[in-house]
Design a protein around this motif. Structure first.
Motif, PDB file in Angstrom:
ATOM      1  N   LYS A  10       0.830  -1.205   0.000  1.00  0.00           N
ATOM      2  CA  LYS A  10       0.000   0.000   0.000  1.00  0.00           C
ATOM      3  C   LYS A  10       0.863   1.253   0.000  1.00  0.00           C
ATOM      4  O   LYS A  10       0.627   2.185  -0.776  1.00  0.00           O
ATOM      5  CB  LYS A  10      -0.922   0.023   1.226  1.00  0.00           C
ATOM      6  N   LYS A  39      -8.318   6.522  -0.637  1.00  0.00           N
ATOM      7  CA  LYS A  39      -8.508   6.161   0.770  1.00  0.00           C
ATOM      8  C   LYS A  39      -7.158   5.849   1.406  1.00  0.00           C
ATOM      9  O   LYS A  39      -6.846   6.324   2.501  1.00  0.00           O
ATOM     10  CB  LYS A  39      -9.450   4.956   0.873  1.00  0.00           C
ATOM     11  N   TRP A  40      -6.339   5.034   0.734  1.00  0.00           N
ATOM     12  CA  TRP A  40      -5.014   4.706   1.234  1.00  0.00           C
ATOM     13  C   TRP A  40      -4.149   5.960   1.354  1.00  0.00           C
ATOM     14  O   TRP A  40      -3.416   6.121   2.318  1.00  0.00           O
ATOM     15  CB  TRP A  40      -4.311   3.728   0.311  1.00  0.00           C
ATOM     16  N   ARG A  41      -4.247   6.825   0.358  1.00  0.00           N
ATOM     17  CA  ARG A  41      -3.448   8.057   0.373  1.00  0.00           C
ATOM     18  C   ARG A  41      -3.824   8.917   1.570  1.00  0.00           C
ATOM     19  O   ARG A  41      -2.967   9.469   2.246  1.00  0.00           O
ATOM     20  CB  ARG A  41      -3.632   8.851  -0.919  1.00  0.00           C
ATOM     21  N   GLY A  42      -5.109   9.012   1.859  1.00  0.00           N
ATOM     22  CA  GLY A  42      -5.560   9.771   3.016  1.00  0.00           C
ATOM     23  C   GLY A  42      -5.022   9.200   4.314  1.00  0.00           C
ATOM     24  O   GLY A  42      -4.535   9.938   5.180  1.00  0.00           O
ATOM     25  N   GLN A  43      -5.094   7.887   4.450  1.00  0.00           N
ATOM     26  CA  GLN A  43      -4.557   7.231   5.649  1.00  0.00           C
ATOM     27  C   GLN A  43      -3.050   7.454   5.754  1.00  0.00           C
ATOM     28  O   GLN A  43      -2.522   7.721   6.832  1.00  0.00           O
ATOM     29  CB  GLN A  43      -4.853   5.730   5.618  1.00  0.00           C
ATOM     30  N   PHE A  44      -2.378   7.359   4.625  1.00  0.00           N
ATOM     31  CA  PHE A  44      -0.931   7.544   4.595  1.00  0.00           C
ATOM     32  C   PHE A  44      -0.558   8.957   5.035  1.00  0.00           C
ATOM     33  O   PHE A  44       0.313   9.142   5.882  1.00  0.00           O
ATOM     34  CB  PHE A  44      -0.417   7.269   3.176  1.00  0.00           C
ATOM     35  N   GLU A  46      -2.328  11.091   6.762  1.00  0.00           N
ATOM     36  CA  GLU A  46      -2.716  11.350   8.145  1.00  0.00           C
ATOM     37  C   GLU A  46      -1.721  10.783   9.143  1.00  0.00           C
ATOM     38  O   GLU A  46      -1.554  11.321  10.233  1.00  0.00           O
ATOM     39  CB  GLU A  46      -4.094  10.743   8.444  1.00  0.00           C
ATOM     40  N   ASN A  47      -1.059   9.692   8.769  1.00  0.00           N
ATOM     41  CA  ASN A  47      -0.198   8.989   9.722  1.00  0.00           C
ATOM     42  C   ASN A  47       1.288   9.048   9.396  1.00  0.00           C
ATOM     43  O   ASN A  47       2.094   8.476  10.137  1.00  0.00           O
ATOM     44  CB  ASN A  47      -0.629   7.523   9.816  1.00  0.00           C
ATOM     45  N   CYS A  48       1.676   9.721   8.336  1.00  0.00           N
ATOM     46  CA  CYS A  48       3.088   9.722   7.943  1.00  0.00           C
ATOM     47  C   CYS A  48       3.972  10.413   8.982  1.00  0.00           C
ATOM     48  O   CYS A  48       5.154  10.097   9.088  1.00  0.00           O
ATOM     49  CB  CYS A  48       3.271  10.335   6.569  1.00  0.00           C
TER      50      CYS A  48
END
Length: 89
Positions: A10, A39-44, A46-48
């Motif tokens: 991902k 969706k993955w990009r948003g999670q990434f 937010e948590n990077c």
């Protein structure tokens, strides 16, 4: 049938999309829906920041000694409570 994507894959796909920008082509290449990519990009994103936070390391010898003393004291107290004044073998 749903596919399971591991975290490394991902992250690699998201980074590829962030660097190259061709999301449509990227999604076609990986047989992925654009909505899933975003969706993955948003999670990434937010948590990077978490990668730069201090990770807990192994405990030091002094920390282990303190914890060991606490545990010994607790075992002693529990033994006394369990025996409730009875003679210990």
């Amino acid at each position: 049938m749903r596919r399971k994507w591991d975290a490394r894959t991902k992250a690699r796909i998201v980074l590829e999309g962030l660097t190259n920008g061709g999301i449509s082509e990227l999604c076609r290449t990986h047989d992925l829906r654009p909505g899933q990519y975003y969706k993955w990009r948003g999670q990434f994103l937010e948590n990077c920041h978490l990668i730069f936070e201090k990770q807990p390391g192994p405990p030091t010898e002094s920390e282990l000694a303190v914890e060991n003393e606490k545990l010994k004291r607790l075992v002693g107290e529990l033994t006394l409570e369990l025996n409730n004044g009875k003679n210990i073998r």
